[in-house]
Design a protein around this motif. Structure first.
Motif, PDB file in Angstrom:
ATOM      1  N   ASN A  92      14.243 -22.104  -8.769  1.00  0.00           N
ATOM      2  CA  ASN A  92      13.979 -22.487  -7.380  1.00  0.00           C
ATOM      3  C   ASN A  92      14.401 -21.395  -6.406  1.00  0.00           C
ATOM      4  N   GLU A  93      15.421 -20.634  -6.749  1.00  0.00           N
ATOM      5  CA  GLU A  93      15.810 -19.510  -5.885  1.00  0.00           C
ATOM      6  C   GLU A  93      14.726 -18.440  -5.862  1.00  0.00           C
ATOM      7  N   GLN A  94      14.066 -18.236  -6.997  1.00  0.00           N
ATOM      8  CA  GLN A  94      12.945 -17.297  -7.008  1.00  0.00           C
ATOM      9  C   GLN A  94      11.775 -17.830  -6.181  1.00  0.00           C
ATOM     10  N   GLY A  95      11.553 -19.142  -6.237  1.00  0.00           N
ATOM     11  CA  GLY A  95      10.531 -19.734  -5.385  1.00  0.00           C
ATOM     12  C   GLY A  95      10.851 -19.570  -3.911  1.00  0.00           C
ATOM     13  N   GLN A  96      12.124 -19.671  -3.565  1.00  0.00           N
ATOM     14  CA  GLN A  96      12.540 -19.458  -2.181  1.00  0.00           C
ATOM     15  C   GLN A  96      12.296 -18.015  -1.752  1.00  0.00           C
ATOM     16  N   LEU A  97      12.604 -17.071  -2.636  1.00  0.00           N
ATOM     17  CA  LEU A  97      12.351 -15.662  -2.318  1.00  0.00           C
ATOM     18  C   LEU A  97      10.862 -15.410  -2.120  1.00  0.00           C
ATOM     19  N   ASN A  98      10.040 -16.031  -2.941  1.00  0.00           N
ATOM     20  CA  ASN A  98       8.591 -15.887  -2.804  1.00  0.00           C
ATOM     21  C   ASN A  98       8.102 -16.462  -1.470  1.00  0.00           C
ATOM     22  N   ALA A  99       8.714 -17.574  -1.040  1.00  0.00           N
ATOM     23  CA  ALA A  99       8.332 -18.177   0.241  1.00  0.00           C
ATOM     24  C   ALA A  99       8.693 -17.262   1.406  1.00  0.00           C
ATOM     25  N   TYR A 100       9.846 -16.623   1.329  1.00  0.00           N
ATOM     26  CA  TYR A 100      10.209 -15.650   2.369  1.00  0.00           C
ATOM     27  C   TYR A 100       9.211 -14.484   2.373  1.00  0.00           C
ATOM     28  N   GLY A 101       8.772 -14.070   1.191  1.00  0.00           N
ATOM     29  CA  GLY A 101       7.827 -12.966   1.105  1.00  0.00           C
ATOM     30  C   GLY A 101       6.479 -13.280   1.745  1.00  0.00           C
ATOM     31  N   ASP A 102       6.107 -14.575   1.753  1.00  0.00           N
ATOM     32  CA  ASP A 102       4.839 -14.952   2.379  1.00  0.00           C
ATOM     33  C   ASP A 102       4.841 -14.731   3.887  1.00  0.00           C
ATOM     34  N   LEU A 103       6.017 -14.605   4.483  1.00  0.00           N
ATOM     35  CA  LEU A 103       6.106 -14.337   5.918  1.00  0.00           C
ATOM     36  C   LEU A 103       5.809 -12.875   6.242  1.00  0.00           C
ATOM     37  N   LEU A 104       5.829 -12.016   5.253  1.00  0.00           N
ATOM     38  CA  LEU A 104       5.646 -10.581   5.459  1.00  0.00           C
ATOM     39  C   LEU A 104       4.207 -10.174   5.160  1.00  0.00           C
ATOM     40  N   PRO A 105       3.766  -9.043   5.698  1.00  0.00           N
ATOM     41  CA  PRO A 105       2.413  -8.576   5.373  1.00  0.00           C
ATOM     42  C   PRO A 105       2.334  -8.081   3.930  1.00  0.00           C
ATOM     43  N   SER A 106       1.148  -8.183   3.366  1.00  0.00           N
ATOM     44  CA  SER A 106       0.921  -7.634   2.029  1.00  0.00           C
ATOM     45  C   SER A 106       0.264  -6.270   2.166  1.00  0.00           C
ATOM     46  N   VAL A 107       0.733  -5.310   1.380  1.00  0.00           N
ATOM     47  CA  VAL A 107       0.222  -3.937   1.416  1.00  0.00           C
ATOM     48  C   VAL A 107      -0.199  -3.558   0.003  1.00  0.00           C
ATOM     49  N   ASN A 108      -1.426  -3.049  -0.139  1.00  0.00           N
ATOM     50  CA  ASN A 108      -1.939  -2.689  -1.457  1.00  0.00           C
ATOM     51  C   ASN A 108      -2.660  -1.343  -1.386  1.00  0.00           C
ATOM     52  N   GLY A 109      -2.549  -0.582  -2.417  1.00  0.00           N
ATOM     53  CA  GLY A 109      -3.219   0.705  -2.523  1.00  0.00           C
ATOM     54  C   GLY A 109      -4.251   0.694  -3.633  1.00  0.00           C
ATOM     55  N   GLN A 110      -5.249   1.550  -3.497  1.00  0.00           N
ATOM     56  CA  GLN A 110      -6.307   1.623  -4.499  1.00  0.00           C
ATOM     57  C   GLN A 110      -6.736   3.069  -4.672  1.00  0.00           C
ATOM     58  N   ALA A 111      -6.982   3.489  -5.877  1.00  0.00           N
ATOM     59  CA  ALA A 111      -7.452   4.845  -6.163  1.00  0.00           C
ATOM     60  C   ALA A 111      -8.443   4.782  -7.316  1.00  0.00           C
ATOM     61  N   SER A 112      -9.473   5.639  -7.243  1.00  0.00           N
ATOM     62  CA  SER A 112     -10.462   5.684  -8.333  1.00  0.00           C
ATOM     63  C   SER A 112     -10.916   7.118  -8.552  1.00  0.00           C
ATOM     64  N   HIS A 113     -11.288   7.406  -9.784  1.00  0.00           N
ATOM     65  CA  HIS A 113     -11.817   8.716 -10.165  1.00  0.00           C
ATOM     66  C   HIS A 113     -13.011   8.447 -11.073  1.00  0.00           C
ATOM     67  N   SER A 114     -14.218   8.931 -10.669  1.00  0.00           N
ATOM     68  CA  SER A 114     -15.417   8.563 -11.416  1.00  0.00           C
ATOM     69  C   SER A 114     -16.369   9.749 -11.572  1.00  0.00           C
ATOM     70  N   TYR A 115     -17.248   9.618 -12.552  1.00  0.00           N
ATOM     71  CA  TYR A 115     -18.300  10.596 -12.818  1.00  0.00           C
ATOM     72  C   TYR A 115     -19.640   9.858 -12.828  1.00  0.00           C
ATOM     73  N   ASN A 116     -20.651  10.494 -12.243  1.00  0.00           N
ATOM     74  CA  ASN A 116     -21.979   9.884 -12.211  1.00  0.00           C
ATOM     75  C   ASN A 116     -23.018  10.846 -12.780  1.00  0.00           C
ATOM     76  N   TYR A 117     -23.926  10.314 -13.594  1.00  0.00           N
ATOM     77  CA  TYR A 117     -25.018  11.083 -14.173  1.00  0.00           C
ATOM     78  C   TYR A 117     -26.335  10.418 -13.751  1.00  0.00           C
TER      79      TYR A 117
END
Length: 475
Positions: A52-77
């Motif tokens: 339940n303490e972990q659930g509480q920490l997760n609830a506090y985290g929902d008040l903050l913005p989420s930040v995500n990064g993405q990277a890709s490397h591709s070849y096209n023929y």
């Protein structure tokens, strides 16, 4: 020589260690503390608190913005449109894409805030459940501890009576050999001796079973040496009964962990209703991001050199030739980091989602939350009723045990006098073995009743004391 000394030293240390282990005795408080530390049910309650303490920490985290990064490397023929040059590419093409984005829920019907409050209540309820589990194991250990004490004193009484009967058997045998008593008297007293030997064995078995039950509560191996401490100078006459059970009930209903747990669960269920109703509100979010990329087809002009002219047409009517200047261009691939800088894109925006119809899921969630609230209230009422009934029963049992103790004490005193008189008459042949055994059995039964009432009285008082928030221990 050195090897012999080492062996002797090791043996001495092992013997001392074993002796110390064998000499260890347990108080009631030590048994309770050890059981609380090692009991599996209590351990499961501790894990529930952590979860339940972990659930509480997760609830506090929902008040903050989420930040995500993405990277890709591709070849096209094959043929494709290069997004960075906006031209068709028919050859082998390498590209990279990079993006980092953030999303922040600004408003969603107070669901995030209410979720934090609910998880705080869930943590509190799990801690109260842990304390309830500790209380339950404390009462179980106390009952088992009292059972060991009771059976140990029962065994002492059986041993004492057996020694008396052995002496009487020897005395009767001498009288029979001298011709002073009939053989039937000797046979009766020998039968009494055999019966009391069986009683002693039964008392030993009862004690072993009581010790085993206590060991199992403590999760101690049955083969491990184990001894408990008897309360010093225990006198049931000095124990005082509480004035009335109602004051104990009021104290328990205000402070007992299981009641507090149920009350907290009701508050958590109320908060769940607020969470469900929040689904009726629109959700407003803020989003933003940075993006860039690299294309292997991206080139730039390095230099331009005139290379001549080229005919492009004729003037109408004169047929004069029209020419244009031609140039040679020197190209190069745009460097990787230059492209990342040139292709950098920034975005920010707001979004709002308005619930219109979602297949009755919000309505059913609200109804389910209200039902769970009613269930939590019912559990609270049941727990209050159970605690009230337990205290009333413990109080009534304590009063009855005390009365039985007083009556048994008088009975033992009278029967001890009667048995002493019967023993003297039996020694001079004034009564037979049957009457002597009857007087002795009556005394044995009275002592057993006295011990049972004594420890039941003590246990009930400890239970009542425990409901008032006091630790269980012998002074």
């Amino acid at each position: 020589m050195k090897r012999t000394v080492l062996i002797l030293l090791f043996s001495s240390i092992s013997f001392l260690t074993f002796s110390q282990q064998e000499e260890k005795v347990w108080t009631l408080r030590q048994c309770i503390d050890y059981a609380i530390e090692n009991n599996l049910q209590v351990e499961q309650s501790r894990l529930n608190v952590k979860s339940n303490e972990q659930g509480q920490l997760n609830a506090y985290g929902d008040l903050l913005p989420s930040v995500n990064g993405q990277a890709s490397h591709s070849y096209n023929y094959g043929q494709t449109i290069d997004p960075y040059t906006n031209t068709f590419a028919n050859d082998w093409t390498q590209s990279n894409n990079f993006r980092i984005g953030a999303n922040w829920t600004l408003f969603n019907g107070m669901r995030n805030i209410n979720n934090v409050k609910k998880n705080q209540l869930d943590v509190m309820a799990s801690k109260q459940a842990l304390e309830t589990a500790e209380n339950e194991i404390s009462l179980q250990v106390t009952s088992a501890f009292m059972d060991v004490l009771f059976n140990r004193e029962q065994l002492k009484v059986a041993q004492s009576q057996l020694e008396i009967t052995r002496e009487q058997t020897e005395r009767t045998r001498k009288l029979y050999n001298a011709g002073s008593v009939a053989q039937g008297e000797l046979l009766n007293i020998e039968a009494q001796l055999a019966q009391e030997e069986v009683n002693k064995i039964n008392r030993e078995n009862n004690l072993n079973l009581a010790v085993l039950s206590l060991k199992q509560l403590l999760r101690i191996s049955s083969s491990e040496p184990f001894e408990i401490v008897s309360p010093e100078s225990f006198n049931a006459d000095q124990l005082q009964m509480p004035n009335q059970s109602q004051s104990i009930i009021e104290t328990a209903l205000n402070n007992y962990p299981s009641i507090q747990q149920r009350e907290t669960e009701v508050q958590s269920a109320e908060m769940q209703i607020s969470l469900a109703k929040g689904m009726l509100s629109p959700t407003i979010s803020l989003a933003g991001g940075l993006a860039t990329g690299y294309s292997g087809l991206r080139t730039e002009v390095v230099s331009v050199q005139p290379s001549g002219t080229r005919e492009i047409g004729y003037v109408s009517g004169t047929n004069q030739q029209v020419v244009t200047q031609t140039f040679n261009q020197q190209l190069r691939d745009v460097p990787f980091f230059d492209q990342l800088d040139n292709n950098l894109n920034r975005n920010i925006g707001f979004s709002m989602s308005i619930p219109i119809f979602n297949n009755f899921s919000t309505l059913t969630s609200i109804n389910q939350a209200e039902i769970q609230r009613d269930i939590a209230n019912t559990r609270l009422k049941q727990e209050r009723q159970t605690i009230t009934q337990d205290i009333e029963r413990a109080y009534a049992d304590a009063m009855a045990s005390f009365k039985r103790y007083q009556a048994s004490k008088k009975s033992v005193q009278s029967l001890e006098t009667a048995f002493d008189y019967s023993e003297k008459r039996f020694d001079v042949g004034m009564i037979n073995a049957v009457d002597y055994n009857t007087a002795k059995n009556n005394l044995i039964q009275a002592k057993a009743d006295l011990l049972r009432a004594k420890y039941e009285y003590l246990f009930r008082l400890k239970v009542l004391d425990f409901y008032q928030g006091n630790q269980i221990a012998f002074e």
